[in-house]
Each structure stands twice: as C-alpha cells, then as structure tokens.
Design an enzyme around this catalytic site. Structure first.
Site, PDB file in Angstrom:
ATOM      1  N   SER A  66     -42.856 -16.498  -1.472  1.00  0.00           N
ATOM      2  CA  SER A  66     -41.678 -15.952  -2.149  1.00  0.00           C
ATOM      3  C   SER A  66     -40.828 -17.089  -2.692  1.00  0.00           C
ATOM      4  O   SER A  66     -40.796 -18.182  -2.123  1.00  0.00           O
ATOM      5  CB  SER A  66     -40.855 -15.089  -1.181  1.00  0.00           C
ATOM      6  OG  SER A  66     -39.800 -14.438  -1.864  1.00  0.00           O
ATOM      7  N   ASP A  67     -40.158 -16.820  -3.791  1.00  0.00           N
ATOM      8  CA  ASP A  67     -39.232 -17.799  -4.365  1.00  0.00           C
ATOM      9  C   ASP A  67     -38.117 -17.037  -5.064  1.00  0.00           C
ATOM     10  O   ASP A  67     -38.327 -15.920  -5.535  1.00  0.00           O
ATOM     11  CB  ASP A  67     -39.947 -18.725  -5.349  1.00  0.00           C
ATOM     12  CG  ASP A  67     -39.069 -19.907  -5.737  1.00  0.00           C
ATOM     13  OD1 ASP A  67     -38.905 -20.813  -4.893  1.00  0.00           O
ATOM     14  OD2 ASP A  67     -38.530 -19.914  -6.862  1.00  0.00           O
TER      15      ASP A  67
END
Length: 198
Positions: A72-73
């Site tokens: 995730s970012d």
C-alpha cells in the site's frame, strides 16, 4: 506438507497499517520493502501510488515466494502538489496553513500480490478531507499535542486530528489511515481468505 492457505504478508513497517490489518483477526507477518518512493517527473498521484503499492509487494516477494502480499502507498494532494510526511514541526505548520479552509485529496494505492504466480490485483481508493479554517494558534496547539510528523498531511484522523475537519468524503475512512480495508477484504475474499469465514 502444504498448508491450506498461503501465508499473508504486509509489505509495510507502518504501525498504522499493521494496526488496521490486525483488526481482521488474520495471521500475518510484516516485511520491510526496500523501494525508492520518489515521484517520477510529471507522474500523476494515482499512478504513483499504484506503482509504489505494487513495487512494495514485489520487493518482499522473493523472501516470501508462497505468500499473498499486501502493498500500500498513499499521497495527499492539494491542487497539483503532493503533500509528503512533514517530518518536523515547521513543515507541518506550513502544510496545515495551506490546507486551512480547503480540500485535500488522499489517494491510497492497494496491491494484493500472489507471489506464487506473480499476479497482482491493484486499485486506488480516493478520500477527501475538507478542512475547517485554521488559525496559527489552533494549528500549533494541535501539533504540540499530537505531533503527527510521520503522517502525510500532518494529522492523525483517528486521533485529535478529527477536530481539524469540516467533513470527510469517501467510502472507507480507513483509507485515510493508510489501508482501504473494505476494498482489501474484497480482494482477500477473491483469493479465498475470508475474515468472517467462508
């Protein structure tokens, strides 16, 4: 002997993401992805977070070749500018003064990688934060109490940061903390991992 379900790995050392994933009651490990997170020239924010979410998952795949890996970012955007983690008080003051009375768009990229096949499912979850008009005294008082210097946008929505907002707009408030849980659950279920049981 093979286990019935491949291991689950969170490609993140973020305590916020770890705490969110823990809520599902699933057994998982964390791994630190070694990824260059710099934005490429003229790269749109949604492209950036998709690229980095998948890159983080793939960065730990060689050490976990039989796992499902979550990457995730997240970026916060005000107009065309990306707001990073302030990492200090002065930068946090500047971010919150700029956001005062305005709307910040958070884009959170999510990837679920099957390390066995190399197949990745990716998506971007948008979430908008409408800020109240904020004076300098209120901003400094907030920062002194919560010190959110490791958070994009300079606040913790799950804490006192909620007092900075006029309203929130989006499908999943967890996305604001760094992991869109509603969409993640759907991805996990699509590969046979059911937090509530099959």
């Amino acid at each position: 002997m093979h286990t019935t379900q491949p291991p689950l790995v969170l490609a993140s050392t973020s305590p916020y993401r770890r705490a969110l994933l823990t809520r599902l009651g699933l057994t998982f490990r964390t791994a630190s992805p070694d990824v260059d997170e710099r934005r490429r020239p003229d790269e749109p924010p949604q492209v950036l977070v998709l690229r980095l979410a998948e890159a983080k998952a793939r960065a730990v795949a060689s050490a976990h070749p039989d796992a499902f890996i979550i990457g995730s970012d997240q970026v916060a955007c005000l107009d065309d500018a990306v707001l990073g983690k302030p990492l200090g008080r002065d930068a946090a003051i500047a971010q919150l003064e700029r956001a005062s009375g305005r709307t910040v768009l958070f884009q959170t990229g999510l990837c679920l990688l099957d390390a066995r096949s190399g197949q990745a499912q990716t998506l971007v979850e948008p979430f908008r934060v409408h800020f109240r008009p904020l004076g300098r005294q209120r901003i400094e008082g907030y920062l002194d109490r919560e010190q959110p210097y490791d958070c994009a946008g300079s606040f913790k929505s799950e804490g006192l940061g909620i007092a900075l907002f006029e309203r929130l707009e989006g499908e999943d408030p967890n996305a604001l903390i760094g992991l869109p849980m509603i969409r993640l659950i759907r991805l996990l279920e699509s590969v046979g991992i059911f937090p509530l049981g099959a």
